[in-house]
Design a protein around this motif. Sequence first.
Motif: not given
Length: 600
Positions: A341-363
């Motif tokens: 569970t902790r491992k999945k939560e960490s992976e979710i947090s990482r993916l969320h950060t990456e998603s925000l970064a990629k959205n910024k790149q799109i803008v």
Amino acid sequence: MYCSLSTAYGQNRSVKQDSLRKQLAIALPDDSNKVKLLNSLASTFYQTSTDSIDHYSSRALQLAKKISYRKGEADAEAHQAACYRIKGDYTAAVNKLQHGIKIYEALHNNAAAGDNYLDIAQVYKDMGGDSKTLEYINKGIAYSKHGYDLYNSIHDTAGMVESLNMCGILYRDIGKTNGRKHYYDTAFAAYTKAVEMIERSGKGRRSISKLYNNISQVYNEYWKDYKKALAYLYKAEAENKANNNISSLSFNYGNISLAYTKLNQHDMALVYARKMLETSRRLDRPERVRNAYNSLYYVFSAAGRFDSALHYYKLADMLDDSLNNVAKTNEVMDLQTKYETRKKESEISRLHTESLAKNKQIVLLVSALGIFALLIAFMGWLYHRIRKQRQEITAQSKKLEVMMKELHHRVKNNLQIVSSLLSLQTYKVQDEEAVLVLKESQQRVQAMSFIHQRLYKTDALTAVNMKEYLTDLAESLVSSYGYNRDDFDLQIAVDKEMLDIDKALPIGLIINELVTNSLKYAYTNTNRPSLSITLKEEEAKLVCSIKDNGIGIDEQQWKQKKNSFGKQLITALCKQLRAQQSLAVNEGTQFTITIPKIAA
């Protein structure tokens, strides 16, 4: 001779299975006879396939519940318990058997209830026998004696014989512990009493081979009279061969091997140890295979063939690890679940950060598109890059959704483990008030578990189908308090079906408390209990109502009831929802919870 016996046994079993399948094909779709046929089919696979036991017993259980055939339901759960025990899931096995006992006792079927008591005793023997855990062994003895009393009440000699045999087995396990060898005498007395009952009445003959085998173990381990032990073992082997009982033969072969080892006749000991391994593998019984490995280890070690002894010792040790007691298994599973569970939560947090970064790149890329609109070649390259990044984000979003479902699934499993542990604890507590507190705690955990179960089964990861959730919750509570669904009017009306989890969970816990209160106190002297649960959407608010047709609550007493945990929980949850609660007593009791939509 053994091969001929196995072939004949397999042919007889196959003929019986074919006959039952033919009868099943022409049986009525919703009929108690179909449940009986499915349970009979499950019983034919005890020595060959746990998967088939589970398949047919699950079908029997589903149909029995559908047509309210209580005995068929309990019979199916007994088969499922046997399947769980063979696989080493002892907690699930005991839960199934105890639920079956409640049904049998309600039906006044003492014989079937006695069978379940002996099956529970066998589970505790499996848990405590090899490890010599006295707590488990003593529990097994208590269940065996309870079974004996039930059989005695209906003059069932065969059942009494089986109970004495199980008591003797458990007393012998105590005799193996330090300073308690005199329990071998107690075990021998139980065995011989059972043999005398068979010889006197002619009933319970099917148990005679087990008794011969167990008597031989006392001669083997306690009195060291190995020739006398062999005499009883060969009598047991003859009985089991005559009855095509492959399971019992595996025990006979192991004990014959041990006796020959003690007599330093290692060639004969090895022959029977290998027979034991062959029958255990044929039975697909892990604990019997482990014992066969131990027998081979013992024979080779006594014969001085230490390389072969080491080989079988390692095999037994590896298999033993997979058959640890359920407490350790649950502990390991819990730790593993928390880690994942902790491992999945960490992976979710990482993916969320990456998603925000990629959205910024799109803008930024879109802005660049406007600035360099005249550069056609550059726009083409930029468009291609943007499309690729969006595909990556979509893929990551799907991955995130899968992980969220997995997280809800893990949470649901953890809550169910907590619920099972609370259920087991009630059988260890004698104080009725403490049992009630544990039961209510289990129901609260179950109410939360239903939420996460709904979340991982749907595409809406943060919204709950309230109609399905409240139906599951209410039916579970009605059943747990012993009400028959056919004799109970349960009405659930939900206008606002999909609700965010932040509201769904506290509303579910409030309804859990109020429904529990009605089931506990409301229906005294009520011929046909009824309960209505509604959840309606009115302009800027949600209105939840729970109404029963019981004796009615004392409003003044309810208002003064400040030390009740249930009331404190309702008050706290209403405060969280910024909700108002009201009480009306008119031909029953009606609680109304009004929740503003702005509540979070």
